[in-house]
Design an enzyme around this catalytic site. Structure first.
Site, PDB file in Angstrom:
ATOM      1  CB  SER A 197      -0.368  -5.603   0.445  1.00  0.00           C
ATOM      2  OG  SER A 197       0.642  -6.361   1.055  1.00  0.00           O
ATOM      3  CG  HIS A 213       4.825  -4.286  -0.948  1.00  0.00           C
ATOM      4  ND1 HIS A 213       4.119  -5.198  -1.715  1.00  0.00           N
ATOM      5  CD2 HIS A 213       4.078  -4.076   0.174  1.00  0.00           C
ATOM      6  CE1 HIS A 213       3.003  -5.533  -1.074  1.00  0.00           C
ATOM      7  NE2 HIS A 213       2.956  -4.857   0.059  1.00  0.00           N
TER       8      HIS A 213
END
Length: 704
Positions: A561, A676
């Protein structure tokens, strides 16, 4: 096998050269088409090449099966997701229930370590019956009865979900009850017949970041179209979101208008439906409510009446005064020391529980307010030099539940009472032989002289330089604390355990950008100062070399991320220093990040690439733009998810394509579900851990 990725993408490379010749700035923008046929064909080809290459590792299957056994082991800690009166709720995932079962147990039985579970929702069975790939996103049950719940389910694991009303007593979804259509929505109970809702009410109802900006009150029995607007944010805001807290018999409902990722206005919805802005500074964070007081954490110093309250401090405001529109000054609840950072705050009926870090070691404090308005604190007797996670609190019994673990110490769930005495509820058995390993905290010196802590795990008796993997994050106030090796690094399962068992070194680096030492540790690397976090990572790697732990050619780095920005910048800045790079769900194209999915919400962290002054400093580190032809880069392993609706999968795809164009090797694994967090179930998590281990062996210690 140097050109294994090129074999899967030779046509791509030729097409890229032709496109550049035509003067197109970004020849790989077609890879941003998430479900595009051409893009997915390329992804599948890269996936296939990586799978075939790493399948050559004779231990791949054993890594995967062992990882799966650890992840599916029923000797997990059943963490309290929510405490609802005299019930504890938990989502349980194992081999038989990969998507999970949501269940409840009486609190007394749970606290005694003998829970009596009753299944409420079987997510796998529900998905099968409804022909949907449901992923659990949580449930919010209305206090104090806790019979009606808002259940959030995501199709495939994206951030967007569907909210449906559920009756806990009957164990069924409510016929004709509240149903919020799929979107990145948030909903909160105002009362049994009213929701405060933010969602997708049409194209003009969303912010540039893709989140809702309009809050509405929705009454039971009326169509959603009849809901009345109570607050509107602007298109340039990040989001508007509702939330509620129960304080004794009173339910307090709030709205947060997120103006940037780090600034917001918090308002109170009064009983008569008015929206009253609270006096919280815009960069402060709402934490909880106790005894009619709003508890918040300061991110900047606050001067009131000639007294300055320090950044990182916990303060309290009287809610009755706020509701009545009267001026109210904050009172100091707790101020951190120079080595402390307050991370988590949760209230039971009479105690405010505060979890802090002290030189990255977790501490738990119990705070009380005396009749004269002073707050007193007492440290609880939890193990030292550990990671502490404050999970939930039980109101009337004034109990806090916390998990304590270390890199070599498996997690233990404690129930901590008002007296500060912790009682073990459940301890996990060891998953590896910790007696063969050592862990120590060390400090590197960054370019500007800042001391950067890091944790180092090695096998006992290992001498000489060994391959080393450094994991770091460096952003968004997210401290990286030393958890048990079966879950290190984050989203890579037991990779750290595999790595150390085979004689290598694993490092968790506490670089700036996180919250390890409070707000300034984060703020010091925002926007134009981002390079400092990269320098911190380089300093840790160089310290490993200086101290003889590792050597050039033997150091790998890992980040996901925001950590993708970190390892991408490190890759382009110091290809001489790193020989393996794990880039998970990464940000890499900082020129376009704000136009992709939720990217616009992070402008406060990175800057706005459409502003010339911001792009001037962002362009100096943006990984995608900083790749240069003629440079030999380490072979990166990219992992991501097609269904990630937070960080666009195009970042990893385009970075891989550009590396390929310049003749560099890479590995690639894009999962088709999972959002995610990448893995929608343990099978994918275990597979990824095995692939990453095989990759590290090839690049840092095995045959190239």
């Amino acid at each position: 096998m140097r050109n294994f990725a090129l074999l899967a993408a030779g046509a791509l490379s030729l097409a890229a050269v032709a496109t550049v010749a035509q003067g197109v700035e970004d020849p790989y923008i077609w890879l941003e088409e998430i479900e595009g046929t051409r893009a997915l064909d390329q992804v599948k080809a890269w996936n296939k090449s990586t799978e075939e290459l790493l399948a050559q590792d004779p231990k791949l299957a054993s890594y995967q099966s062992r990882a799966r056994a650890i992840l599916d082991d029923e000797q997990q800690i059943a963490t309290p997701d929510r405490i609802m009166g005299d019930l504890v709720a938990n989502l349980w995932r194992d081999a038989k229930n990969p998507r999970g079962i949501w269940r409840v147990s009486p609190l007394a039985a749970y606290r005694a370590g003998k829970p009596a579970w009753r299944t409420i929702i079987d997510v796998d069975a529900l998905g099968k019956s409804e022909k949907q790939s449901w992923v659990w996103h949580g449930a919010d049950c209305l206090a104090p009865a806790y019979t009606r719940c808002l259940v959030s389910l995501s199709p495939g694991g994206t951030d967007a979900d569907v909210v449906r009303e559920f009756d806990l007593s009957s164990g069924k979804f409510v016929d004709g009850g509240f149903v919020v259509p799929e979107s990145k929505n948030t909903a909160a109970w105002v009362d049994a017949d009213t929701l405060l809702l933010v969602g997708d009410f049409g194209p003009d109802s969303l912010t540039a970041s893709g989140y809702g900006r309009i809050a509405k009150l929705w009454k039971r029995g009326t169509p959603l179209s009849a809901a009345t607007t109570v607050l509107e944010g602007t298109k340039t805001d990040v989001s508007v979101s509702p939330f509620a807290r129960q304080d004794g018999d009173r339910r307090w409902t709030f709205l947060t208008r997120g103006k940037t990722f780090w600034t917001s206005d918090v308002s109170l919805l009064t009983k008569d439906g008015k929206v009253v802005k609270t006096p919280l500074p815009e960069d402060a964070s709402f934490e909880d409510i106790i005894d009619g007081r709003l508890i918040a954490k300061l991110q900047s110093p606050l001067t009131v009446g000639g007294t300055t309250l320090p950044e990182g401090a916990i303060v309290a405001y009287g809610l009755a005064d706020i509701e009545a529109g009267r001026s109210v000054a904050p009172e100091l609840v707790m101020a951190p020391t120079k080595t402390q950072a307050i991370e988590e705050v949760a209230a039971s009926e009479n105690i405010l529980w505060v979890k802090a870090l002290d030189d990255v070691s977790g501490k738990l404090f119990a705070l009380r307010r005396s009749d004269d308005g002073r707050w007193t604190q007492a440290a609880t007797a939890l193990p030292d030099n550990s990671t502490v996670r404050l999970l939930e609190t039980a109101g009337k019994s004034d109990t806090a539940f916390a998990i304590v673990e270390g890199m070599l110490t498996p997690p233990t769930l404690y129930a901590v009472t008002a007296s500060g005495t912790p009682a073990k509820v459940q301890s996990l058995p060891a998953k590896f032989d910790a007696a063969t390993m050592t862990v120590e905290q060390k400090f590197a010196t960054s370019k500007d002289g800042t001391r950067i802590p890091y944790f180092l795990v090695r096998k006992k008796g290992v001498s000489g330089a060994v391959p080393s993997l450094i994991h770091a994050y460096g952003g968004f106030r997210a401290a990286q604390t030393p958890g048990y090796l079966t879950g290190q690094p984050y989203r890579a399962g037991p990779l750290g355990m595999f790595w150390v068992e085979e004689g290598n070194a694993y490092v968790l680096a506490n670089i700036r950008g996180g919250g390890e030492y409070g707000p300034e540790w984060h703020k010091s690397v925002l926007r134009e100062n981002r390079q400092k976090s990269f320098d911190d990572l380089h300093a840790v790697a160089e310290d490993l070399i200086r101290t003889g732990v590792s050597a050039k050619g033997k150091i790998g780095i890992s980040g996901r991320s925001n950590g993708g920005v970190l390892v991408g910048a490190a890759l382009t800045q110091r290809p001489d220093l790193y020989s393996a790079v794990i880039s998970g769900s990464p940000l890499h194209d900082m020129k376009r990040y704000s136009k992709l999915l939720a990217g616009a919400s992070w402008v406060g962290e990175y800057g706005d690439p459409d502003v010339a002054g911001d792009w001037a400093f962002m362009s100096k580190y943006s990984p995608y733009q900083q790749l240069k032809p003629g440079v030999k880069y380490p072979a990166v392993f990219f992992y991501s998810s097609t269904k990630d609706d937070r960080v666009h999968p195009g970042h990893a795809r385009k970075m891989a394509a550009r590396l390929n164009e310049y003749g560099n090797r890479f590995y690639f694994h894009e999962y088709l579900e999972g959002g995610h967090s990448v893995g929608a179930d343990h099978a994918e998590d275990a597979h990824r851990a095995a692939l990453l281990m095989a990759y590290l062996k090839r690049e840092l210690g095995g045959k190239k």
